[in-house]
Design a protein around this motif. Sequence first.
Motif, PDB file in Angstrom:
ATOM      1  N   PHE A   1       0.855  -1.188   0.000  1.00 51.68           N
ATOM      2  CA  PHE A   1       0.000   0.000   0.000  1.00 51.68           C
ATOM      3  C   PHE A   1       0.889   1.236   0.000  1.00 51.68           C
ATOM      4  CE2 PHE A   1       0.645  -1.585   4.265  1.00 51.68           C
ATOM      5  CZ  PHE A   1       1.094  -0.478   4.966  1.00 51.68           C
ATOM      6  N   ASP A   2       0.308   2.353  -0.394  1.00 51.30           N
ATOM      7  CA  ASP A   2       1.035   3.618  -0.502  1.00 51.30           C
ATOM      8  C   ASP A   2       1.216   4.232   0.885  1.00 51.30           C
ATOM      9  OD1 ASP A   2       2.184   5.964  -1.305  1.00 51.30           O
ATOM     10  OD2 ASP A   2       0.407   6.755  -2.325  1.00 51.30           O
ATOM     11  N   THR A   3       2.423   4.656   1.201  1.00 52.09           N
ATOM     12  CA  THR A   3       2.698   5.258   2.512  1.00 52.09           C
ATOM     13  C   THR A   3       2.896   6.773   2.423  1.00 52.09           C
ATOM     14  OG1 THR A   3       5.063   4.822   2.248  1.00 52.09           O
ATOM     15  CG2 THR A   3       3.759   3.151   3.408  1.00 52.09           C
ATOM     16  N   THR A   4       2.522   7.372   1.306  1.00 50.40           N
ATOM     17  CA  THR A   4       2.719   8.809   1.134  1.00 50.40           C
ATOM     18  C   THR A   4       1.799   9.609   2.051  1.00 50.40           C
ATOM     19  OG1 THR A   4       3.315   8.482  -1.184  1.00 50.40           O
ATOM     20  CG2 THR A   4       2.713  10.718  -0.506  1.00 50.40           C
ATOM     21  N   VAL A   5       2.380  10.511   2.825  1.00 51.36           N
ATOM     22  CA  VAL A   5       1.609  11.378   3.718  1.00 51.36           C
ATOM     23  C   VAL A   5       1.078  12.561   2.920  1.00 51.36           C
ATOM     24  CG1 VAL A   5       1.722  12.898   5.728  1.00 51.36           C
ATOM     25  CG2 VAL A   5       2.942  10.704   5.739  1.00 51.36           C
ATOM     26  N   GLU A   6      -0.197  12.873   3.109  1.00 49.41           N
ATOM     27  CA  GLU A   6      -0.824  13.960   2.361  1.00 49.41           C
ATOM     28  C   GLU A   6      -0.910  15.255   3.161  1.00 49.41           C
ATOM     29  OE1 GLU A   6      -4.572  12.277   1.336  1.00 49.41           O
ATOM     30  OE2 GLU A   6      -3.752  10.988  -0.250  1.00 49.41           O
ATOM     31  N   GLN A   7      -1.100  15.151   4.467  1.00 44.41           N
ATOM     32  CA  GLN A   7      -1.318  16.352   5.275  1.00 44.41           C
ATOM     33  C   GLN A   7      -0.383  16.368   6.478  1.00 44.41           C
ATOM     34  OE1 GLN A   7      -5.360  16.868   6.602  1.00 44.41           O
ATOM     35  NE2 GLN A   7      -4.915  18.723   7.751  1.00 44.41           N
TER      36      GLN A   7
ATOM     37  N   ALA B   1      -5.569  -3.536   5.784  1.00 39.44           N
ATOM     38  CA  ALA B   1      -6.634  -3.896   4.839  1.00 39.44           C
ATOM     39  C   ALA B   1      -7.347  -2.651   4.322  1.00 39.44           C
ATOM     40  CB  ALA B   1      -7.623  -4.843   5.517  1.00 39.44           C
ATOM     41  N   ASP B   2      -7.588  -1.690   5.209  1.00 38.44           N
ATOM     42  CA  ASP B   2      -8.243  -0.449   4.795  1.00 38.44           C
ATOM     43  C   ASP B   2      -7.396   0.303   3.769  1.00 38.44           C
ATOM     44  OD1 ASP B   2     -10.347  -0.947   6.476  1.00 38.44           O
ATOM     45  OD2 ASP B   2      -9.682   0.432   8.053  1.00 38.44           O
ATOM     46  N   LEU B   3      -6.098   0.396   4.022  1.00 39.30           N
ATOM     47  CA  LEU B   3      -5.220   1.131   3.118  1.00 39.30           C
ATOM     48  C   LEU B   3      -5.064   0.410   1.781  1.00 39.30           C
ATOM     49  CD1 LEU B   3      -2.480   2.276   5.660  1.00 39.30           C
ATOM     50  CD2 LEU B   3      -4.107   3.744   4.454  1.00 39.30           C
ATOM     51  N   GLN B   4      -5.086  -0.896   1.803  1.00 37.72           N
ATOM     52  CA  GLN B   4      -4.971  -1.652   0.554  1.00 37.72           C
ATOM     53  C   GLN B   4      -6.211  -1.494  -0.320  1.00 37.72           C
ATOM     54  OE1 GLN B   4      -4.152  -5.555   2.162  1.00 37.72           O
ATOM     55  NE2 GLN B   4      -1.959  -5.379   1.747  1.00 37.72           N
ATOM     56  N   SER B   5      -7.350  -1.229   0.317  1.00 34.09           N
ATOM     57  CA  SER B   5      -8.595  -1.098  -0.442  1.00 34.09           C
ATOM     58  C   SER B   5      -8.839   0.317  -0.944  1.00 34.09           C
ATOM     59  CB  SER B   5      -9.782  -1.541   0.421  1.00 34.09           C
ATOM     60  OG  SER B   5      -9.943  -0.673   1.538  1.00 34.09           O
ATOM     61  N   ASP B   6      -8.018   1.274  -0.486  1.00 34.62           N
ATOM     62  CA  ASP B   6      -8.196   2.668  -0.922  1.00 34.62           C
ATOM     63  C   ASP B   6      -7.913   2.821  -2.417  1.00 34.62           C
ATOM     64  OD1 ASP B   6      -8.940   3.439   1.541  1.00 34.62           O
ATOM     65  OD2 ASP B   6      -7.046   4.412   2.092  1.00 34.62           O
TER      66      ASP B   6
END
Length: 287
Positions: A176-182, A282-287
């Motif tokens: 999953f992507d670990t890029t922080v947005e905020q 699981a939540d991050l993988q489904s984003d």
Amino acid sequence: MNAASVGHGAHSVDLRIQASDQVLGHVERSLRVRLNRNTVVRKRRTVGTRTDRGTWVRIERRALDRIGAQGWNGTECATLLEGVAQPAWLGSLVWRDANEPVMWRADETELLPGEPVGTAVLADDPGLPDGWWRALNASLDALAVQETRRVATPDTVTITQDVITRSVRGVFGDAFDTTVEQWAPAHADLNWANVTAPAFSLFDWEDWGNAPRGLDSASLWASSLAVPALADRVQRERRSDFESRDGKLMILFVCSKILGPDSHPEDPRLGPARRMAEKTVADLQSD
């Protein structure tokens, strides 16, 4: 206590057991204050005590390579924060150790309005009233909208995108992507040893600065995991942080410290942290 040239690396020191009379004496002479030795509170890298003028002095030892380019004046800089419940800062003293590549810093502040809720990780529910939680939320929300150039240093390590990615992927993989947005201002050491009750106040501001959204909420949650009802309360109170994508990354960031290679097999937080981490991945993988 004169300046000295840097020699070899700083030795690991635990101020809970290390003699500190010389340091306390230096602080007394420099700040022209008498420290009450009967009120000394010792932590691994800090010592705190009351003074004869009704104030509190916090003394910290930090290796030079842990100070960083932004300096080491978090408590002083935190005086500019608006709407955050904290003891007023009154003055400071900084000096370089004569024998090791370390710095010492003493900050004098007002006395805390209450006692620390507990240790960094709680074993029992402190039974905090609704008003306390409202005060916590008000301070964290006010902190998040401040502006600063400081960068948070949780555990004295500057938090960066690379640090987050390495910490999270090192334990939970790279699916999953670990890029922080905020990014927003955070205390960066929010645990039950750094907040007071019954009157709420947040103290020990040395590590505050910009961090991914949700770092403070996730940190307090991790500090509560041995008391399921308390951890659930933190989640409910800081729901918007926990439901945000960055907040989920911060859950994994704090869980990586609990579940990583330095985890203790008898840590009561292991099970709750593992279950939450699995759901969050699981939540991050489904984003």
